[in-house]
Design a protein around this motif. Structure first.
Motif, short mmCIF file in Angstrom:
data_model
loop_
_atom_site.label_atom_id
_atom_site.label_comp_id
_atom_site.label_asym_id
_atom_site.label_seq_id
_atom_site.Cartn_x
_atom_site.Cartn_y
_atom_site.Cartn_z
N MET A 1 0.84 -1.19 0.00
CA MET A 1 0.00 0.00 0.00
C MET A 1 0.88 1.24 0.00
SD MET A 1 -2.57 1.37 3.01
CE MET A 1 -3.85 0.15 2.68
N ILE A 2 0.44 2.27 -0.74
CA ILE A 2 1.13 3.55 -0.74
C ILE A 2 0.19 4.60 -0.14
CG2 ILE A 2 2.17 5.37 -2.15
CD1 ILE A 2 2.99 3.19 -4.11
N ILE A 3 0.71 5.38 0.80
CA ILE A 3 -0.07 6.41 1.49
C ILE A 3 0.45 7.77 1.07
CG2 ILE A 3 -0.63 7.41 3.75
CD1 ILE A 3 -0.41 4.58 4.90
N ARG A 4 -0.47 8.66 0.78
CA ARG A 4 -0.17 10.06 0.49
C ARG A 4 -0.38 10.85 1.77
NH1 ARG A 4 -4.57 14.10 -0.90
NH2 ARG A 4 -3.52 15.94 -1.72
N ALA A 5 0.59 11.66 2.16
CA ALA A 5 0.46 12.43 3.40
C ALA A 5 1.18 13.76 3.27
CB ALA A 5 1.01 11.65 4.59
N GLY A 6 0.80 14.70 4.11
CA GLY A 6 1.44 16.00 4.13
C GLY A 6 0.62 17.01 4.89
N PHE A 7 1.04 18.26 4.84
CA PHE A 7 0.36 19.30 5.61
C PHE A 7 0.66 20.66 5.00
CE2 PHE A 7 4.50 18.63 7.59
CZ PHE A 7 5.03 19.90 7.53
N SER A 8 -0.13 21.65 5.41
CA SER A 8 0.13 23.06 5.15
C SER A 8 -0.22 23.80 6.43
CB SER A 8 -0.70 23.58 3.98
OG SER A 8 -0.47 24.97 3.77
N ILE A 9 0.77 24.49 7.01
CA ILE A 9 0.59 25.18 8.29
C ILE A 9 1.13 26.60 8.16
CG2 ILE A 9 1.10 25.18 10.76
CD1 ILE A 9 1.50 22.20 10.61
N SER A 10 0.33 27.58 8.54
CA SER A 10 0.73 28.99 8.45
C SER A 10 0.70 29.65 9.81
CB SER A 10 -0.19 29.75 7.50
OG SER A 10 -0.13 29.23 6.19
N PHE A 11 1.68 30.53 10.04
CA PHE A 11 1.74 31.34 11.25
C PHE A 11 1.92 32.80 10.85
CE2 PHE A 11 3.35 27.17 12.37
CZ PHE A 11 2.74 26.89 13.57
N THR A 12 1.44 33.70 11.69
CA THR A 12 1.64 35.12 11.49
C THR A 12 2.45 35.67 12.66
OG1 THR A 12 -0.46 35.33 10.30
CG2 THR A 12 0.52 37.34 11.15
N CYS A 13 3.56 36.33 12.34
CA CYS A 13 4.48 36.83 13.37
C CYS A 13 4.55 38.36 13.30
CB CYS A 13 5.88 36.26 13.16
SG CYS A 13 5.95 34.45 13.19
N THR A 14 4.62 38.99 14.46
CA THR A 14 4.71 40.45 14.53
C THR A 14 6.14 40.93 14.66
OG1 THR A 14 4.37 40.34 16.93
CG2 THR A 14 2.41 40.64 15.55
N ALA A 15 7.07 40.00 14.82
CA ALA A 15 8.49 40.31 14.90
C ALA A 15 9.25 39.07 14.46
CB ALA A 15 8.88 40.69 16.33
N PRO A 16 10.52 39.18 14.06
CA PRO A 16 11.30 37.98 13.75
C PRO A 16 11.27 37.01 14.94
CG PRO A 16 12.47 39.94 13.03
CD PRO A 16 11.30 40.42 13.84
N THR A 17 10.88 35.77 14.69
CA THR A 17 10.58 34.83 15.77
C THR A 17 11.29 33.50 15.56
OG1 THR A 17 8.39 35.84 16.02
CG2 THR A 17 8.73 33.67 17.03
N PRO A 18 12.20 33.12 16.46
CA PRO A 18 12.79 31.78 16.37
C PRO A 18 11.70 30.73 16.57
CG PRO A 18 14.08 33.20 17.81
CD PRO A 18 12.79 33.92 17.55
N MET A 19 11.76 29.66 15.78
CA MET A 19 10.78 28.59 15.88
C MET A 19 11.48 27.24 15.84
SD MET A 19 7.54 29.85 13.54
CE MET A 19 6.47 28.60 14.30
N LEU A 20 10.82 26.25 16.43
CA LEU A 20 11.28 24.87 16.42
C LEU A 20 10.11 24.01 15.95
CD1 LEU A 20 13.41 22.70 17.19
CD2 LEU A 20 12.41 22.70 19.49
N LEU A 21 10.33 23.20 14.92
CA LEU A 21 9.28 22.37 14.34
C LEU A 21 9.63 20.89 14.45
CD1 LEU A 21 8.79 24.34 10.98
CD2 LEU A 21 7.60 24.73 13.15
N LEU A 22 8.64 20.06 14.76
CA LEU A 22 8.77 18.60 14.70
C LEU A 22 7.71 18.11 13.72
CD1 LEU A 22 10.14 19.19 17.56
CD2 LEU A 22 9.49 16.85 18.13
N LEU A 23 8.06 18.12 12.44
CA LEU A 23 7.08 17.86 11.39
C LEU A 23 7.57 16.88 10.33
CD1 LEU A 23 5.69 21.48 10.95
CD2 LEU A 23 4.37 19.47 11.66
#
Length: 289
Positions: A1-23
């Motif tokens: 079996m083959i599975i299709r997966a993924g995401f689209s995630i948006s954020f709005t920042c008011t200043a330059p913002t360090p981020m850490l993602l586990l995706l």
């Protein structure tokens, strides 16, 4: 079996913002990918990856002012078989557990073992150790809590879920993990993709899912207290002590979530791509914009 997966995630920042993602998909599943994950940021920013103490793939970046969107899409091979329950598997005595397993007996931010210790032994102390005891915890958690998206709360601990008797998938996982740890059974928190493959379609929008793993018979086994049945096509993204260690995003500043879409489903023939003359694989997923 083959599975299709993924995401689209948006954020709005008011200043330059360090981020850490586990995706990203866990390293153990990378060999099952038909091609490398198509992880992108819009606008483009420098991305740096590393593996944390649990082996999760983490991405560091600094988000600019305004909106930033992260997308991923991939095709992954899966056995197409239901997960196997560890029926008959024994518990290991605590003094014989491997050193790196011991931490999964400890309390953590959302798995407040001290508050549930007496309750756990009253409920499960007379149940035979091993799979029988884990199965009793699994069934109890599934029946004790009522699932509902409206019950979501990011500060609910396992004891809170026990007392309130409501929650979402992370609360089911936290309560089951905590009860297992109280009974000296190592358990850890997991998050990732779980599509409606082999089960009736859920009309609610797709989201990442939470489940847990227990250590029985010298191996880790996947269990799901919310659904309480073996499933097909689970794709692991991250694992840890509890949801603290597996948050899909962490912003060190202001980053407001403005859009969130997750896709995970069995791929159709059109989505699995074709072999071109140069032996590259072409795919059409429609997740990235």
């Amino acid at each position: 079996m083959i599975i299709r997966a993924g995401f689209s995630i948006s954020f709005t920042c008011t200043a330059p913002t360090p981020m850490l993602l586990l995706l990203n998909v866990r390293p153990e599943r990378e060999a099952d990918l038909l091609a490398p994950e198509n992880f992108r940021a819009f606008p483009e920013v420098p991305l740096r990856r590393y593996q944390d103490r649990f082996g999760n793939t983490c991405t560091r970046l600094v988000a600019p002012v305004g909106q930033i969107t992260f997308t991923n899409d991939f095709l992954i091979e899966d056995s197409g078989l239901h997960e196997l329950l560890p029926i008959g598997a024994p518990e290991a005595p605590v003094d014989s557990l491997p050193d790196d397993i011991l931490m999964y007996l400890m309390g953590s931010r959302y798995c407040d073992t001290q508050r549930l210790m007496t309750i756990a032994w009253e409920l499960f102390g007379n149940v035979a150790p091993g799979w029988a005891r884990v199965e009793a915890i699994l069934n109890y958690t599934h029946n004790h809590l009522t699932f509902g998206y409206g019950y979501a709360r990011n500060d609910r601990t396992a004891f809170d879920a026990y007392a309130e008797r409501v929650g979402v998938c992370r609360d089911f996982a936290h309560l089951a993990i905590t009860l297992c740890r109280c009974m000296n059974i190592p358990a850890r928190y997991c998050t990732g993709y779980l599509g409606d493959i082999g089960v009736p379609a859920d009309p609610n929008p797709m989201d990442f899912s939470a489940w847990f793993e227990v250590y029985l018979g010298g191996a880790w086994h996947t269990l799901d207290a919310r659904h309480n049945e073996p499933r097909i096509g689970r794709i692991l993204v991250a694992r840890g002590m509890d949801a603290t260690d597996t948050a899909i995003s962490m912003a060190f500043g202001s980053a407001n979530l403005s859009e969130f879409t997750v896709v995970t489903e069995e791929a159709s023939d059109q989505q699995t791509g074709f072999q071109s003359a140069d032996n590259s694989v072409s795919t059409s997923l429609g997740v990235a914009s």
